[in-house]
Structures are given as structure tokens and as C-alpha cells.
Design a protein around this motif. Structure first.
Motif, mmCIF file in Angstrom:
data_model
loop_
_atom_site.group_PDB
_atom_site.id
_atom_site.type_symbol
_atom_site.label_atom_id
_atom_site.label_comp_id
_atom_site.label_asym_id
_atom_site.label_seq_id
_atom_site.Cartn_x
_atom_site.Cartn_y
_atom_site.Cartn_z
ATOM 1 N N LEU A 74 0.833 -1.207 0.000
ATOM 2 C CA LEU A 74 0.000 0.000 0.000
ATOM 3 C C LEU A 74 0.869 1.258 0.000
ATOM 4 O O LEU A 74 0.620 2.195 -0.762
ATOM 5 C CB LEU A 74 -0.900 0.005 1.243
ATOM 6 N N GLU A 87 -7.334 0.002 1.371
ATOM 7 C CA GLU A 87 -7.781 -1.385 1.424
ATOM 8 C C GLU A 87 -8.380 -1.661 2.791
ATOM 9 O O GLU A 87 -7.949 -1.086 3.805
ATOM 10 C CB GLU A 87 -6.627 -2.351 1.170
ATOM 11 N N THR A 103 -8.640 -0.952 8.242
ATOM 12 C CA THR A 103 -8.704 -0.331 6.925
ATOM 13 C C THR A 103 -7.542 0.646 6.832
ATOM 14 O O THR A 103 -7.339 1.461 7.735
ATOM 15 C CB THR A 103 -10.029 0.421 6.733
#
Length: 360
Positions: A74, A87, A103
Motif C-alpha cells: 500500500l 484497502e 482499513t
């Protein structure tokens, strides 16, 4: 003490405004530079990662979470310039620790290849803030109050004018300075604001303040009010709800900026037959509705599904935190926000519970 508090005060004072916002966010935040090293840790992140070993600042992400951790991917996507990096259900694990799932949203802070990772965990996983975190909050509050005092003093001088319009505007400035000061008094590093201090008040008083503030900053935008005078008083935190409505209304004003027929409508009504069950009390309560409607182009497709996530913005200079804060405040009032957007009409509907004895 947390890493965020251990930083030299001079460095903290030189931090960008965005970093000050991130310091006070309720969710854990890690600032990552282009070398994938941690350069910023807010109080919530320091508390969450307190057991991972020596200090966090300066360490690479893969040293903490391991080279194959999902959070590394990420971060790399965000550092490469990808937009909308987020995500759900990301495992927060590493050598010797497992902290559950969260999250994770990632977004840029400034223009120097610096990003922030925001870890939103389920409410039950949050813990009380460390005592040291209050020092960071006090520093933020102090730095906000200093310019506020000067602004208020200048507004008081303007209020002495014989021009009634200038005097009214000066009073609005003083009232808003006082409201912001009250909010800084209540900042909590783990929750952005402390739990609401509930009192009964007329929702239209809060909305009139919002209307005047937006009207002053966007004088070319027509603002119409359609208020239901029969509504009962709402029970909530006056200052916090103003902030929630203001964040949404400012977005609406920006959406119609430069539009010849740009218009915002602020509408209140009672939602007959609509009841939501309170998570706190378990009781189903009737709802009061506030709508903030604009006739702009509609929500951008890149953010429509992530509207209330941190960093969900298409504005060149936007941080994407205004709606995140608004949603947090409304949720603290056992309320909810619904959004309906099409080209030419975007409506944010804020629903707040009415006590049974106050229902129409």
C-alpha cells in the motif's frame, strides 16, 4: 512518552499544517518518506505500536512489519503517485506481534514524496490515549489560540464602526473565534474531539451560523434556507455539529464556485416513519433531517465510493479530511449521513435522533 512527543519542539513547530491535523486524528497515522522510512508518528500510532521494539522514527516499514506485509505494498503504491490507495481488512502483523486488522488509506502530504498511512480500526479495538498524547494536543491548541486572540482583537475594533453591516460581520468573526477556541479546549489526541457535551438547542441556530460563515467566504453563491419551524430541539454538542455542517457546506460552496447560477439550499425536516436504532441505548428513535444541497456538477467518480475515508479528495490543495471529521461527529451523536449525487444536484442528508418525548 510517545515518539511524536519526543521530537524536538522546534521540529514540531515547523511541521506543515497537514501534519498538525494528522497529529490530532483519532486513527493511528504513520508518515512515510520516499525511502519507506517512518518520519512521523501520531499519538494513536505510537500507542498502537508501543510493543514492537525500539523507537519507530527513522525505521523502514519492512523492519517493523516484514518485507511481505500488505501495508508495504500500500505504501509503495502511494509513494509511486497512485491515487485512491485504500484497502480494508489489512492484517497488522509483524515479527513478534499481531494487532488485528484495519482499513488502511494512504495519501500524499505535501509535494516532497511524503505520504501518510491512516489505520482505521474497529471502535472496540481502540484504547485510551496515553498521557503523553495530551501534551501533543495541548501544543496544537496553544498554537491555534495565539492567532485567534489577534483575530478577535481586530474584529472587536471593526465592531466599533458605525456601519451596521461591518459590525454584524465583526460579531460573526468574534463568535466563530470563540467557537474554535472552545473546540481547541476539547481536542483529544485519540478522538479528534472529546465526547460530545450534550445540550438542547434549536438546530436552526447552528445552521444560521453555518449559513453566515459560508456566505461570508463565498459571497457569489446563493444560499437558500427552507426550515421547518415545528422541529423540536436537538440534543447535541452545539460547536461540534456546527463544525460538521460547516465542513459539508464549504464543500458544497466549492462545488459551485465560479458557476453563474451556483446555489446551495439548507433544508430541515422531520422524517416521519423513519427510525434508527441507537447503538448506545438500543432504542429506535425518530429522526430530524438536515439537507445541504448544491447544484454543482456532482461528486467525482474517483471519490464517490470512498467519500468519508481520509484523503478521499480530488482537490488540488485538499487534504480530504473535512468529510471524515463530519462523519465522525455525526456518528458520535448517534446520527448518520446519506448522500445522493447526480450532475446538477448533490444532497448530503444528515439524520439526527429525536428523543421520543420531543417527537412531533
Amino acid at each position: 512518552m510517545t515518539d511524536a512527543v519526543l521530537r524536538p519542539l522546534a521540529a514540531r513547530q515547523a511541521a506543515p499544517d497537514a501534519e498538525r491535523w494528522l497529529e490530532a486524528l483519532p486513527a493511528p497515522v504513520l508518515g512515510i518518506d520516499g525511502g519507506e522510512r517512518i518520519r512521523f508518528v501520531n499519538a494513536a500510532a505510537a500507542e498502537l505500536l508501543a510493543g514492537v521494539g525500539r523507537g519507530l522514527l527513522g525505521r523502514r516499514l519492512d523492519e517493523i512489519f516484514g518485507p511481505d506485509a500488505p501495508i508495504i505494498d500500500l505504501a509503495r503504491r502511494a509513494l509511486s503517485g497512485a491515487s485512491g490507495v485504500a484497502e480494508t481488512d489489512v492484517a497488522l502483523v509483524g515479527p513478534g506481534f499481531a494487532l488485528g486488522r484495519a482499513t488502511v488509506a494512504a495519501g500524499p502530504v505535501g509535494d516532497n514524496g511524503y505520504i501518510a498511512l491512516v489505520l482505521t480500526r474497529p471502535p472496540r479495538a481502540r484504547t485510551a490515549p496515553p498521557v503523553a498524547g495530551h501534551s501533543a494536543a495541548r501544543t496544537l491548541a496553544h498554537e491555534v489560540r495565539n492567532p485567534l486572540a489577534g483575530i478577535r482583537a481586530a474584529a472587536q475594533l471593526i465592531a466599533r464602526t458605525d456601519d451596521p453591516d461591518s459590525a454584524a460581520l465583526a460579531k460573526l468573526i468574534c463568535d466563530e473565534v470563540d467557537r474554535i477556541r472552545r473546540l481547541t479546549d476539547k481536542i483529544d489526541p485519540m478522538a479528534a474531539f472529546e465526547p460530545p457535551r450534550f445540550e438542547l438547542f434549536n438546530i436552526h441556530e447552528a445552521l444560521e451560523r453555518v449559513r453566515k460563515l459560508v456566505g461570508s467566504s463565498a459571497p457569489d453563491v446563493m444560499i437558500r434556507e427552507h426550515y421547518d419551524p415545528s422541529l423540536p430541539q436537538v440534543r447535541g454538542d452545539f460547536d461540534q455539529l456546527i463544525q460538521a455542517f460547516l465542513n459539508i457546506a464549504k464543500n458544497a460552496a466549492e462545488a459551485v464556485a465560479g458557476q453563474a447560477d451556483g446555489e446551495i439550499a439548507i433544508v430541515t425536516s422531520y422524517r416521519p416513519g423513519v427510525k434508527f436504532r441507537s447503538a448506545a441505548s438500543g432504542a429506535a428513535r425518530a429522526q430530524l433531517e438536515v439537507q445541504i444541497v448544491d447544484n454543482g456538477p456532482g461528486l467525482h467518480p474517483d471519490v464517490v465510493d470512498r467519500l468519508f475515508e481520509a484523503f478521499a479528495t480530488t482537490k488540488a490543495n485538499g487534504m480530504g479530511l473535512g468529510l471524515t471529521v463530519a462523519a465522525d461527529i455525526v456518528a458520535r451523536h448517534d446520527g448518520r449521513i446519506e448522500v445522493d449525487s447526480n450532475p446538477g444536484r448533490t444532497a448530503f442528508k444528515i439524520l439526527l435522533p429525536i428523543d421520543p418525548e420531543d417527537s412531533p
